[in-house]
Design an enzyme around this catalytic site. Structure first.
Site, PDB file in Angstrom:
ATOM      1  N   ASP A 223      26.365  12.220 -38.763  1.00 56.12           N
ATOM      2  CA  ASP A 223      25.189  12.308 -37.827  1.00 56.12           C
ATOM      3  C   ASP A 223      24.185  13.226 -38.372  1.00 56.12           C
ATOM      4  OD1 ASP A 223      23.547  12.611 -35.338  1.00 56.12           O
ATOM      5  OD2 ASP A 223      25.235  12.615 -33.994  1.00 56.12           O
ATOM      6  N   HIS A 246      22.118  11.357 -40.900  1.00 54.37           N
ATOM      7  CA  HIS A 246      21.137  10.992 -40.161  1.00 54.37           C
ATOM      8  C   HIS A 246      19.727  11.829 -40.396  1.00 54.37           C
ATOM      9  CE1 HIS A 246      23.564   8.865 -36.794  1.00 54.37           C
ATOM     10  NE2 HIS A 246      23.779   8.462 -38.026  1.00 54.37           N
TER      11      HIS A 246
END
Ligand code: NAG
Ligand code: NAG
Ligand code: NAG
Ligand code: NAG
Length: 400
Positions: A223, A246
């Site tokens: 993430d 991310h």
């Protein structure tokens, strides 16, 4: 003669001086080795009670305390180390701390927590092994709504003057490191690793915290490498390698009834490699009124990044496609993107989608050079509801 008599006097004085001062100040550093409190590095015994007994004594000591976890693999259930303590605390993790891979830990949201402590250092070159592979399938919130409160590996709650350095975290069940209600924390020489497809494994997640410095960190996870939410203020981030992951993200903001503020974010000297995003600000739409301001992203190398520069004020994963109609009430202003080079893995290298109700203000794009080499190229930029200026090179052109 003079020196030997001084020596003699000193010998007499030392015990006296110690006796007088003992009740007020212990000048020496004292080690509290968890092994002396019953910890066993066999990789299977739960050591949480032994660690807590060692912590209790270390925390009481009025001088500098060192809670020592020697080399070896220590299985550890959920533990919360609570202050306030009587002196400076250092937790030296030389070995590997291993989280259980089976319930009941699945149903708590903590693994290793430090709370209400002033002057805390966590370091030592050791590992935190979250054993996340056993839990990630319960973290599949968007796809299957199987969303259990999985534990963050290392939580700092209400810590003032803290350092986290020379540590590795692998395969956290949820975020690797979380800061909540902290002030003056430095994080450096930390390496955080989890697979690209592990859900919600943020590297460092910051909320309600001020004066945070992050430098020399290497994060490859499933993430955000670093995410900052409501109440993040004066955050300096430098020398970051991020990928996979991310990217570095501010938000999502605007979901709560209270006003959320994110201010004074400086990201400098970062490299993103094959990440989903580079630098991102996102807010919910619709959303409550909030503010994100004074944000700088500078000297950044993008290697094969999907959305290198992105403001998304239309974040609503459950809304379906609505054609980019942002009705977010979050004001984004004073944002600089400067010296950002490299390659985009999608055509849209710059995407600034601000709110129709409160457009972004004073956005600067300076010396941007992002290439896209795939089908339908070259790279493109798209901006809506943005008030700002650009300086120097701007590739792809078309915004501001
Ligand atoms: C923490 O450090 C500050 C500044 O050095 C000092 O004033 C304070 O007494 C320390 N607190 C503890 C618990 O060590
Ligand atoms: C964090 O780093 C800054 C600057 O490098 C320093 O001034 C500050 O005292 C450090 N804080 C802690 C808690 O070590
Ligand atoms: C960023 O990198 C530049 C060039 O290497 C260096 O001069 C500068 O001090 C760095 N900034 C920080 C905050 O590390
Ligand atoms: C960058 O990402 C690519 C693709 O995932 C990978 O093969 C490469 O090793 C990465 N480079 C570094 C320096 O991590």
């Amino acid at each position: 003669m003079a020196s030997s008599s001084t020596f003699g006097i000193a010998l007499v004085l030392i015990p006296f001086w110690c006796a007088v001062n003992a009740s007020t100040y212990f000048p020496v550093t004292k080690f509290f080795n968890v092994v002396n409190y019953g910890a066993r590095s066999d990789g299977t015994t739960d050591n949480s009670q032994a660690f807590l007994r060692a912590w209790r004594d270390a925390c009481k000591w009025k001088g500098k305390s060192r809670l020592l976890i020697p080399r070896g693999t220590y299985m550890l259930n959920s533990v919360t180390f609570i202050g306030p303590c009587n002196g400076e605390m250092t937790v030296l993790i030389r070995g590997t701390l291993k989280a259980p891979s089976i319930p009941p830990l699945f149903f708590t949201n903590t693994w290793i927590v430090f709370r209400y402590i002033d002057n805390l250092t966590v370091k030592g070159g050791g590992y935190l092994d979250g054993q996340g592979a056993s839990a990630w399938r319960y973290n599949d919130c968007f796809k299957n709504a199987r969303c259990l409160p999985l534990p963050i590996s290392l939580r700092f709650d209400f810590i003032r003057n803290g350092q986290i350095k020379y540590l590795r975290s692998i395969n956290s069940k949820k975020a690797h490191i979380n800061l909540f209600a902290c002030n003056n924390i430095n994080i450096s020489y930390v390496r955080l690793t989890a697979p690209e497809n592990s859900p919600n494994t943020d590297g460092i997640h910051i909320g309600s915290s001020t004066n945070i410095k992050i430098s020399r960190v290497n994060i490859g996870t499933g993430d955000d490498c670093i995410s900052m939410v409501s109440g993040s203020q004066n955050i300096d981030i430098s020398d970051v390698f991020c990928g996979p992951g991310h990217g570095i993200s501010i938000g999502s903001l605007g979901r709560s009834f209270q006003k959320e503020y994110v201010m004074g974010i400086n990201v400098v000297n970062a490299t993103f490699n094959s990440t989903q995003n580079g630098v991102r600000i996102k807010t919910w739409s619709p959303s409550y009124s909030s503010l994100a301001s004074n944000i700088k992203f500078q000297n950044i190398i993008m290697q094969n990044v999907n959305n290198p520069i992105i403001i998304d004020q239309d974040y609503c994963p459950f809304c379906g496609l609505r054609g980019g109609q942002s009705i977010s009430q979050v004001q984004i202003k004073d944002v600089t993107f400067r010296n950002i080079w490299g390659t985009s893995s999608s055509k849209l290298a710059i995407s600034l989608q601000c709110s129709q109700v409160v457009p972004c203000q004073n956005v600067k794009l300076a010396n941007i050079d992002l290439a896209y080499k795939g089908p339908g190229g070259p790279a493109a930029a798209s901006c809506s509801n943005v008030i700002g200026t650009s300086y120097g090179k701007l590739v792809p052109p078309g915004c501001l």
